[in-house]
Design a protein around this motif. Structure first.
Motif, PDB file in Angstrom:
ATOM      1  N   UNK A 256       0.853  -1.183   0.000  1.00  0.00           N
ATOM      2  CA  UNK A 256       0.000   0.000   0.000  1.00  0.00           C
ATOM      3  C   UNK A 256       0.891   1.236   0.000  1.00  0.00           C
ATOM      4  N   UNK A 257       0.290   2.371  -0.359  1.00  0.00           N
ATOM      5  CA  UNK A 257       1.031   3.638  -0.422  1.00  0.00           C
ATOM      6  C   UNK A 257       2.314   3.512  -1.245  1.00  0.00           C
ATOM      7  N   UNK A 258       2.190   2.893  -2.410  1.00  0.00           N
ATOM      8  CA  UNK A 258       3.345   2.755  -3.296  1.00  0.00           C
ATOM      9  C   UNK A 258       3.183   3.708  -4.474  1.00  0.00           C
ATOM     10  N   UNK A 259       4.302   4.123  -5.040  1.00  0.00           N
ATOM     11  CA  UNK A 259       4.312   4.994  -6.216  1.00  0.00           C
ATOM     12  C   UNK A 259       5.186   4.363  -7.285  1.00  0.00           C
ATOM     13  N   UNK A 260       4.796   4.579  -8.534  1.00  0.00           N
ATOM     14  CA  UNK A 260       5.539   4.035  -9.667  1.00  0.00           C
ATOM     15  C   UNK A 260       6.074   5.179 -10.519  1.00  0.00           C
ATOM     16  N   UNK A 261       7.319   5.036 -10.975  1.00  0.00           N
ATOM     17  CA  UNK A 261       7.932   6.063 -11.812  1.00  0.00           C
ATOM     18  C   UNK A 261       8.957   5.398 -12.729  1.00  0.00           C
ATOM     19  N   UNK A 262       9.136   5.952 -13.923  1.00  0.00           N
ATOM     20  CA  UNK A 262      10.093   5.403 -14.877  1.00  0.00           C
ATOM     21  C   UNK A 262      11.301   6.310 -15.030  1.00  0.00           C
ATOM     22  N   UNK A 263      12.483   5.716 -15.042  1.00  0.00           N
ATOM     23  CA  UNK A 263      13.688   6.501 -15.295  1.00  0.00           C
ATOM     24  C   UNK A 263      13.753   6.879 -16.777  1.00  0.00           C
ATOM     25  N   UNK A 264      14.644   7.796 -17.109  1.00  0.00           N
ATOM     26  CA  UNK A 264      14.665   8.395 -18.441  1.00  0.00           C
ATOM     27  C   UNK A 264      15.676   7.718 -19.364  1.00  0.00           C
ATOM     28  N   UNK A 265      15.756   8.249 -20.563  1.00  0.00           N
ATOM     29  CA  UNK A 265      16.672   7.744 -21.583  1.00  0.00           C
ATOM     30  C   UNK A 265      18.119   7.991 -21.171  1.00  0.00           C
ATOM     31  N   UNK A 266      18.982   7.049 -21.510  1.00  0.00           N
ATOM     32  CA  UNK A 266      20.418   7.263 -21.374  1.00  0.00           C
ATOM     33  C   UNK A 266      20.882   7.961 -22.649  1.00  0.00           C
ATOM     34  N   UNK A 267      21.226   9.221 -22.538  1.00  0.00           N
ATOM     35  CA  UNK A 267      21.551  10.014 -23.722  1.00  0.00           C
ATOM     36  C   UNK A 267      22.827   9.556 -24.417  1.00  0.00           C
ATOM     37  N   UNK A 268      23.609   8.700 -23.768  1.00  0.00           N
ATOM     38  CA  UNK A 268      24.830   8.185 -24.386  1.00  0.00           C
ATOM     39  C   UNK A 268      24.590   6.875 -25.140  1.00  0.00           C
TER      40      UNK A 268
END
Length: 347
Positions: free
Chosen positions: A137-149
């Protein structure tokens, strides 16, 4: 019942320290007598786990694989010296098993995560000496971004038959999670020539990208793409040979169970000054290009051939009705009844 003129007090004391309930003691005291009747009832229980609500969570756009999150604290417990555990992982089982870091602050930064990956985060009050799992419970989901290299993906090159021959260069970003516009560099080397072109693609957050390039009939090019970030890795090189003037291209061959072979190709750009034209299909038995070819005329970019052998080699070219224009033949492609085909080299 208390007797008349006497006062009886009922005192109930409980100690709460970090959500752990201590012993509860009830004492009955009479003012008339010094005798104390004490009853002790032990209900020692393990304290309930406190999970915190994450107020904000974001990925640092300039870094891409670092997450900053913060959480609140009830005002009535603001003076308590709590230790918080930050839980995270790529799935619920991994994320909630145990805290991966602890802090006494109301915020934390989690760095060195995997680029372009979805993470689950949660925060709870923990005992520094133990590592309790977090409830789901009380969890959040998020995605990391592109590796520009990282190199772009799925680099493809297609020929566009126009008055001035052109290549369509297509590729995909290495990750769809793009927070800020990103630029690309397309490097083009002309084979057997010192000529090199460097094309700058405009900054964009698009995932699917394309760039056109004017080329010369009959020339061959090596093409690769990278982001415009210093130190970035390019794609694998894709080599492409531009068809000659009036030459058909992108030949495809299939076989059918009844022993027939079907040949398809793309039509070239034919300018207005070329008289009525047709295609000539050359068919060789087996892979013997020194033998005599059978030549068939067709007006459509498809040809079906029925033979009595298990393998044939095919080529096709364009010819004008007045015979003034005749294109190069396509590269020879051999195919057998199993549908296995191979492009033969011509030395």
């Amino acid at each position: 019942m208390p007797r008349s003129g006497l006062v009886t007090f009922l005192i109930s004391v409980a100690f709460l320290i970090r959500c752990f309930q201590g012993q509860k003691t009830e004492t009955s005291t009479s003012a008339e007598s010094l005798m104390i009747d004490t009853t002790t009832e032990s209900t020692k229980e393990e304290g309930a786990y406190i999970d915190m609500e994450i107020i904000s969570i974001e990925v640092l756009p300039k870094i891409g694989n670092a997450v900053v999150l913060s959480w609140g604290k009830p005002l009535r417990e603001y003076d308590l010296d709590w230790t918080y555990g930050v839980y995270y992982g790529e799935n619920m089982q991994e994320a909630l098993k145990e805290p991966k870091l602890t802090t006494k602050d109301l915020s934390a930064e989690v760095a060195n995560l995997t680029f372009c990956t979805q993470y689950i985060f949660a925060v709870g009050v923990v005992d520094p000496a133990s590592k309790r799992p977090h409830p789901a419970r009380n969890v959040r989901t998020i995605g990391t971004l592109i590796n520009e290299l990282s190199p772009p993906e799925d680099l493809q090159v297609e020929f566009i038959p126009e008055k001035e021959p052109c290549l369509l260069i297509k590729w995909s970003a290495s990750c769809p999670n793009i927070a800020e516009p990103l630029g690309y560099l397309v490097t083009v080397h002309e084979k057997n020539s010192p000529r090199m072109m460097l094309i700058t693609h405009p900054f964009t957050t698009s995932v699917e990208l394309a760039q056109t390039l004017r080329v010369v009939y009959g020339k061959s090019y090596d093409i690769k793409v990278a982001t415009d970030v210093v130190g970035s890795q390019p794609t694998e090189t894709v080599s492409f040979k531009v068809p000659h003037f009036l030459q058909p291209y992108k030949v495809r061959l299939t076989s059918r169970p009844e022993g027939a072979f079907v040949m398809y190709w793309r039509e070239p750009f034919v300018p207005y000054f070329v008289d009525d034209f047709f295609y000539e299909v050359y068919v060789y038995p087996g892979r013997d290009l020194q033998g005599k070819a059978q030549i068939y005329a067709t007006e459509r970019p498809v040809f079906q051939f029925q033979g009595n052998q298990s393998e044939y080699t095919f080529m096709v070219g364009l010819r004008s009705g007045d015979g003034e224009f005749k294109s190069y033949l396509t590269d020879p492609v051999a195919i057998n009844l199993l549908g296995e085909n191979v492009t033969l080299s011509v030395s």
